[in-house]
Design a protein around this motif. Structure first.
Motif, mmCIF file in Angstrom:
data_model
loop_
_atom_site.group_PDB
_atom_site.id
_atom_site.type_symbol
_atom_site.label_atom_id
_atom_site.label_comp_id
_atom_site.label_asym_id
_atom_site.label_seq_id
_atom_site.Cartn_x
_atom_site.Cartn_y
_atom_site.Cartn_z
ATOM 1 N N GLU A 35 69.389 51.487 26.295
ATOM 2 C CA GLU A 35 69.244 49.941 26.652
ATOM 3 C C GLU A 35 70.556 49.349 26.771
ATOM 4 O O GLU A 35 70.649 48.401 27.638
ATOM 5 C CB GLU A 35 68.350 49.154 25.642
ATOM 6 N N ILE A 73 62.792 42.237 22.027
ATOM 7 C CA ILE A 73 63.547 43.105 23.149
ATOM 8 C C ILE A 73 62.481 42.986 24.585
ATOM 9 O O ILE A 73 62.875 42.517 25.681
ATOM 10 C CB ILE A 73 63.855 44.579 23.138
ATOM 11 N N MET A 76 62.492 39.481 25.808
ATOM 12 C CA MET A 76 63.916 39.163 26.579
ATOM 13 C C MET A 76 63.557 39.992 28.015
ATOM 14 O O MET A 76 64.061 39.202 28.828
ATOM 15 C CB MET A 76 64.812 39.597 25.784
ATOM 16 N N GLY A 77 63.100 41.089 27.896
ATOM 17 C CA GLY A 77 62.968 41.640 29.198
ATOM 18 C C GLY A 77 61.923 41.005 30.051
ATOM 19 O O GLY A 77 62.295 40.890 31.338
ATOM 20 N N ASN A 98 72.317 37.434 26.062
ATOM 21 C CA ASN A 98 71.620 37.246 24.620
ATOM 22 C C ASN A 98 71.053 38.642 24.296
ATOM 23 O O ASN A 98 71.031 39.041 23.149
ATOM 24 C CB ASN A 98 70.405 36.244 24.682
ATOM 25 N N LEU A 99 70.490 39.355 25.528
ATOM 26 C CA LEU A 99 70.038 40.636 25.272
ATOM 27 C C LEU A 99 71.003 41.784 24.855
ATOM 28 O O LEU A 99 70.786 42.486 23.751
ATOM 29 C CB LEU A 99 69.237 41.169 26.285
ATOM 30 N N TYR A 102 71.902 41.004 21.166
ATOM 31 C CA TYR A 102 70.942 41.367 20.211
ATOM 32 C C TYR A 102 71.046 42.860 20.042
ATOM 33 O O TYR A 102 70.866 43.517 19.054
ATOM 34 C CB TYR A 102 69.643 40.927 20.600
#
Length: 108
Positions: A35, A73, A76-77, A98-99, A102
């Motif tokens: 990711e 996650i 956020m996606g 932010n992702l 994280y």
């Protein structure tokens, strides 16, 4: 250091229940690393203003996060996908940031 997303404190104890012998921890580590590479692709697409690519990749993040037990996650996606549909460069950039943070937090 405390990490927040959308005003929610992300708790470091989240990962404490994973059994080292199950292989799940290795799988999760691999997933998180993949990711992180995906984030690089998303930033490149954002730089090119290729919103259709961002929408496609963000939708995959949304699905993978939910399937693998990472609801934040996944959330956020979906947020990245929706901001890209609006072609909102600033919001998409902030959500990617932010992702990325994280994912780094979870990889500790």
């Amino acid at each position: 250091m405390d990490l927040y997303f959308e005003g929610i404190l992300l708790d470091e104890s989240y990962d404490s229940s994973i059994d080292d012998d199950s292989g799940y921890k290795d799988f999760v580590s691999s997933y998180l690393e993949e990711e992180k590479q995906t984030i690089v692709c998303l930033y490149q697409a954002l730089e090119e203003k290729n919103y259709s690519k961002i929408i496609y990749i963000a939708d995959m993040i949304y699905g993978h996060g939910g399937s693998l037990g990472f609801p934040l996650i996944s959330f956020m996606g979906k947020a990245i996908e929706l901001s890209a549909k609006e072609q909102d460069f600033f919001l998409t950039s902030n959500l990617l940031y932010n992702l990325k943070n994280y994912l780094e937090f979870l990889s500790k």
